[in-house]
Design an enzyme around this catalytic site. Sequence first.
Site, PDB file in Angstrom:
ATOM      1  N   LEU A 102       0.882  -1.172   0.000  1.00  0.00           N
ATOM      2  CA  LEU A 102       0.000   0.000   0.000  1.00  0.00           C
ATOM      3  C   LEU A 102       0.918   1.220   0.000  1.00  0.00           C
ATOM      4  O   LEU A 102       1.951   1.220   0.692  1.00  0.00           O
ATOM      5  CB  LEU A 102      -0.889   0.013   1.244  1.00  0.00           C
ATOM      6  CG  LEU A 102      -1.934  -1.118   1.369  1.00  0.00           C
ATOM      7  CD1 LEU A 102      -2.703  -0.991   2.679  1.00  0.00           C
ATOM      8  CD2 LEU A 102      -2.906  -1.094   0.192  1.00  0.00           C
ATOM      9  N   ASP A 103       0.513   2.246  -0.748  1.00  0.00           N
ATOM     10  CA  ASP A 103       1.331   3.458  -0.801  1.00  0.00           C
ATOM     11  C   ASP A 103       1.486   4.079   0.584  1.00  0.00           C
ATOM     12  O   ASP A 103       0.656   3.852   1.468  1.00  0.00           O
ATOM     13  CB  ASP A 103       0.672   4.525  -1.689  1.00  0.00           C
ATOM     14  CG  ASP A 103       0.437   4.029  -3.095  1.00  0.00           C
ATOM     15  OD1 ASP A 103       1.224   3.195  -3.564  1.00  0.00           O
ATOM     16  OD2 ASP A 103      -0.539   4.492  -3.705  1.00  0.00           O
ATOM     17  N   TYR A 104       2.472   4.945   0.685  1.00  0.00           N
ATOM     18  CA  TYR A 104       2.728   5.707   1.912  1.00  0.00           C
ATOM     19  C   TYR A 104       1.444   6.403   2.396  1.00  0.00           C
ATOM     20  O   TYR A 104       1.097   6.367   3.561  1.00  0.00           O
ATOM     21  CB  TYR A 104       3.808   6.745   1.589  1.00  0.00           C
ATOM     22  CG  TYR A 104       4.241   7.615   2.732  1.00  0.00           C
ATOM     23  CD1 TYR A 104       5.039   7.106   3.752  1.00  0.00           C
ATOM     24  CD2 TYR A 104       3.888   8.965   2.778  1.00  0.00           C
ATOM     25  CE1 TYR A 104       5.462   7.920   4.799  1.00  0.00           C
ATOM     26  CE2 TYR A 104       4.307   9.778   3.811  1.00  0.00           C
ATOM     27  CZ  TYR A 104       5.089   9.245   4.816  1.00  0.00           C
ATOM     28  OH  TYR A 104       5.502  10.049   5.848  1.00  0.00           O
ATOM     29  N   ARG A 192      -5.057   4.850  -7.861  1.00  0.00           N
ATOM     30  CA  ARG A 192      -4.833   6.295  -8.058  1.00  0.00           C
ATOM     31  C   ARG A 192      -4.732   6.618  -9.545  1.00  0.00           C
ATOM     32  O   ARG A 192      -5.311   7.602 -10.023  1.00  0.00           O
ATOM     33  CB  ARG A 192      -3.536   6.734  -7.352  1.00  0.00           C
ATOM     34  CG  ARG A 192      -3.672   6.721  -5.851  1.00  0.00           C
ATOM     35  CD  ARG A 192      -2.344   7.011  -5.151  1.00  0.00           C
ATOM     36  NE  ARG A 192      -2.436   6.605  -3.770  1.00  0.00           N
ATOM     37  CZ  ARG A 192      -2.964   7.348  -2.793  1.00  0.00           C
ATOM     38  NH1 ARG A 192      -3.408   8.550  -3.042  1.00  0.00           N
ATOM     39  NH2 ARG A 192      -3.041   6.874  -1.558  1.00  0.00           N
TER      40      ARG A 192
END
Length: 249
Positions: A102-104, A192
């Site tokens: 998962l992204d930051y 995204r």
Amino acid sequence: MERLQKVLAHAGVASRRHCEELIVEGRVQVNGKVVKELGVKVDPAIDRIMVDGRPIRLEEHVYILLYKPTGVITSLHDPQGRRVVTDLLKGVKERVYPVGRLDYDTSGLLLLTNDGELANRLAHPSHEIDKVYRAWVKGVPAPEKVRKLAAGIMLEDGMTAPGQAKLIKTAPKGNKSLLELIIHEGRNRQVRRMCEAIGHPVLTLERVRLGFLSLEGLRPGEYRPLTSAEVKRLKSAVTIDSKSARKRV
Ligand code: URA
């Protein structure tokens, strides 16, 4: 596959340096054969490894479900010194690593394990494990755009596989909307990029479900071990031949 001395050290045989000495001295066997070279790679889940004629003790498999908060890197180490997901697992002594990422700035459900076989299978899109995301996006996407998200979007690394998408609600001011997306791939920043491609950039993103696993009972930053029934169910979801009979979890 990992270097033999590393596997031995992880199994608690001795320090990595001492394990190298054990190998050179001919005290280590892999699948019944003495191995004296240091470059040899093994798969601890498959290869039978013995030291002085005794099998090494492998780490127990552990499976952790973490509610990843935003502001944490999905990695075991960050060269820039930012917080990483394993910093949150205070009571876990086994060396677990994340299944996918998962992204930051993405929160939500992240599985961590030291079971490499299960991790690989879960990450493979052919098993069609649902990854369910809730995204607040800018503006209000038209129904046609939501349908496009589900059917497939052309991104710079190719078309996304079909999934599902629906508009859950729109903020009273109409300046943002909550979308739910179900995808089976795990491309870099996929959700995204998909939302960006339809002209509705993501404001916040959370993974709320992975297969049958949800965040129920956890708050951001908290984690729990999977129950043995959950582990069994996950394994059966990815063991079955996905071409002949697809079993949804
Ligand atoms: N898709 C994204 O864009 N980011 C994530 O963290 C996960 C899926």
